[in-house]
Enzyme design. Structure first.
Site, PDB file in Angstrom:
ATOM      1  N   LYS B  74       0.857  -1.192   0.000  1.00 31.75           N
ATOM      2  CA  LYS B  74       0.000   0.000   0.000  1.00 31.75           C
ATOM      3  C   LYS B  74       0.889   1.237   0.000  1.00 31.75           C
ATOM      4  O   LYS B  74       1.934   1.248   0.667  1.00 31.75           O
ATOM      5  CB  LYS B  74      -0.883  -0.047   1.256  1.00 31.75           C
ATOM      6  CG  LYS B  74      -1.948   1.014   1.378  1.00 31.75           C
ATOM      7  CD  LYS B  74      -2.788   0.758   2.632  1.00 31.75           C
ATOM      8  CE  LYS B  74      -3.968   1.704   2.777  1.00 31.75           C
ATOM      9  NZ  LYS B  74      -4.818   1.363   3.952  1.00 31.75           N
ATOM     10  N   SER B 150      -9.564   0.767   2.820  1.00 29.21           N
ATOM     11  CA  SER B 150      -8.747   1.660   2.022  1.00 29.21           C
ATOM     12  C   SER B 150      -7.576   0.966   1.337  1.00 29.21           C
ATOM     13  O   SER B 150      -6.926   1.564   0.496  1.00 29.21           O
ATOM     14  CB  SER B 150      -8.208   2.792   2.894  1.00 29.21           C
ATOM     15  OG  SER B 150      -7.307   2.295   3.894  1.00 29.21           O
ATOM     16  N   SER B 174      -9.725  -1.624   6.921  1.00 24.73           N
ATOM     17  CA  SER B 174      -9.122  -1.363   5.614  1.00 24.73           C
ATOM     18  C   SER B 174      -8.353  -2.530   5.018  1.00 24.73           C
ATOM     19  O   SER B 174      -7.969  -2.469   3.845  1.00 24.73           O
ATOM     20  CB  SER B 174      -8.217  -0.131   5.686  1.00 24.73           C
ATOM     21  OG  SER B 174      -9.000   1.040   5.781  1.00 24.73           O
TER      22      SER B 174
END
Lengths: 51, 435
Positions: B74, B150, B174
């Site tokens: 990420k 996310s 997330s």
């Protein structure tokens, strides 16, 4: 919650008190989010009233 | 191919790390234009790391348990030499990181090869990976649908087979929400159980990092390499969460939990107290800590923020301290209540997202017959759990040819071993797995 008004009636004024200037285009979104957060706060505080 | 199989081939010299890296890069470049999972392909770094792994093999050394395994992170993990964007265009010209995040360092030390950074909701504040600057990550199972967020880019990259391993972060869900919507495995560890150093924060009180993978064994291997430890023996007294966690759940997901209950010889239904208030308190703390974290930039250039998060951060900055303290007091009470339940259970089963992935063009979910925005509501089953630091292994129901539905296996702090043990058992029984 003590004596602090939340959500604030004067959002721009509350923001200015911490050095924030909220752009006009953001005010509706900020107001909506503050209303949602105030509802969450009422929900949390209800626990303390019933505990 | 499992992580251990890739590493086994590389360690034995049957296939080189460079070949694996080149293949992962080629898959990523081929698939990313239609999925928007990856923000940067790190070809030079990946090939240099892979060459180093192969050199160690050639020298008779052991590069480690993840030798030659390609992975992605990420875009909130520091990668030396690159700005850590945290999914925000306003950070695209931030000073480059001077060193790798600790998690990246540990994966590299185990022989893994970093090939890409992944898309995310700006500043990790969302459940959709709809990003104004970097695009909307599409679900590999149906590109008209979101991947969740996310950490949506990290989940989609694994679900699409670009890489077999990725890292995300999880504050309110997330990792678990995109794992569920993309049909893969994900881990939200015990709070503080994996290293946060060099990971851009969101809500320090309950931020954690965690891996995505395509099997329970792969997920557990990555967790151990990252430094995960457990204080249980992997024995599990299992229950299923009812009440809040049974409302608004897709019927096929509820049926999947029923099937697991049958397989396990029946599961007692457990209700956590005042879950709606736990979610409210998590919302408040997230808004306040997020607003405080970004206050200097909110003062300096509010319009530079992604519109999807800007108004929420501004609102969070305006929440009085007394509200935050009330949320903290509730959290302490809720944690005590939850810990009492974990004296009787080792694993509790709950939905992750509760529904199939919403449409990109109509990002709403139906909860108890009401249409509500997906962005805020995909986390209704995840927020109250991470809020008190519990470890969760997110697993996919086995649903070949259908849109994914996911579950959470929830444990007490330090109870990851029981979660992985149950995941392996359900996988062996054909109840969960990547379809």
């Amino acid at each position: 919650m003590n004596d602090v008004e939340f959500p604030p009636a004067d959002i721009a004024g509350a923001a200015a008190s911490i050095g924030l200037q909220i752009p006009a285009e953001c005010l509706p979104g900020v107001a909506a989010n503050l209303a949602a957060l105030a509802e969450h706060l009422r929900n949390v505080e209800a626990h303390e009233r019933t505990a | 191919m499992s992580l251990s199989a890739i590493a086994g081939d590389v360690r034995a010299g049957r296939r080189s790390a460079v070949e694996h890296a080149r293949d992962a890069i080629a898959r990523t470049r081929r698939d990313n234009p239609r999925l928007v999972a990856v923000t940067r392909v790190l070809e030079d770094r990946a090939l240099a790391e892979a060459v180093a792994v192969d050199a160690r093999v050639a020298a008779g050394e052991d590069p480690g348990p993840l030798a030659g395994v390609p992975y992605a992170v990420k875009d909130l993990f520091d990668v030396a030499g690159l700005p850590t964007t945290a999914g925000a265009a306003m950070r695209a010209d931030a000073a480059p990181a001077t060193r790798d995040a600790e998690a990246v360092r540990r994966l590299q030390a185990a022989g893994a090869v970093l090939v890409a950074t992944c898309n995310m909701d700006a500043f990790a504040y969302g459940f959709a990976t709809i990003n104004a600057a970097y695009g909307t990550t599409r679900n590999p199972h149906d590109r008209s649908r979101i991947a969740g967020g996310s950490s949506g880019g990290s989940a989609a990259a694994v679900a699409a087979g670009m890489v077999p391993l990725s890292l995300g972060s999880d504050t309110n869900g997330s990792v678990r929400v995109p794992a569920g919507l993309c049909g893969i495995y994900g881990l939200k560890p015990t709070h503080g159980g994996l290293p946060m150093a060099g990971a851009y924060p969101f809500v320090d009180s309950f931020d954690d990092i965690g891996p995505f993978a395509v099997s329970a064994a792969d997920l557990e291997l990555a967790w151990r390499v990252l430094g995960g430890t457990s204080n249980d023996a992997g024995q599990g007294r299992v229950g299923r969460l009812g009440g809040w966690f049974a409302r608004g759940v897709a019927p096929e997901l509820a049926a999947g939990i029923d099937a697991i209950a049958t397989h396990l010889g029946g599961l007692p239904v457990v209700e956590l107290p005042e879950v709606d208030r736990a979610r409210s308190a998590a919302f408040l703390m997230s808004a306040v800590e997020g607003g405080a974290l970004h206050l200097p930039e909110l003062r300096a250039r509010p319009l530079a923020f992604d519109p999807q998060v800007r108004d929420r951060l501004l609102a969070g900055a305006l929440v009085p301290a007394a509200a935050y303290q009330a949320a903290q007091r509730f959290r302490a009470w809720f944690r005590t209540a939850v810990m009492a339940i974990f004296e009787r259970f080792d694993v509790l089963i709950a939905p992750s997202a509760g529904v199939e992935a919403p449409l990109v063009d109509d990002p709403f979910v139906e909860i108890d017959g009401e249409r509500v925005p997906a962005r805020a509501h995909l986390g209704i089953y995840t927020q109250p759990l991470s809020f008190v630091g519990l470890p969760v292994v997110a697993v996919p129901l086995l649903r070949r040819g259908k849109l994914p539905l996911g579950l959470q296996l929830v444990g007490r702090p330090g109870g990851e071993a029981a979660l992985f043990a149950l995941a392996r058992e359900l996988e062996a029984a054909g109840l969960i797995g990547v379809g």
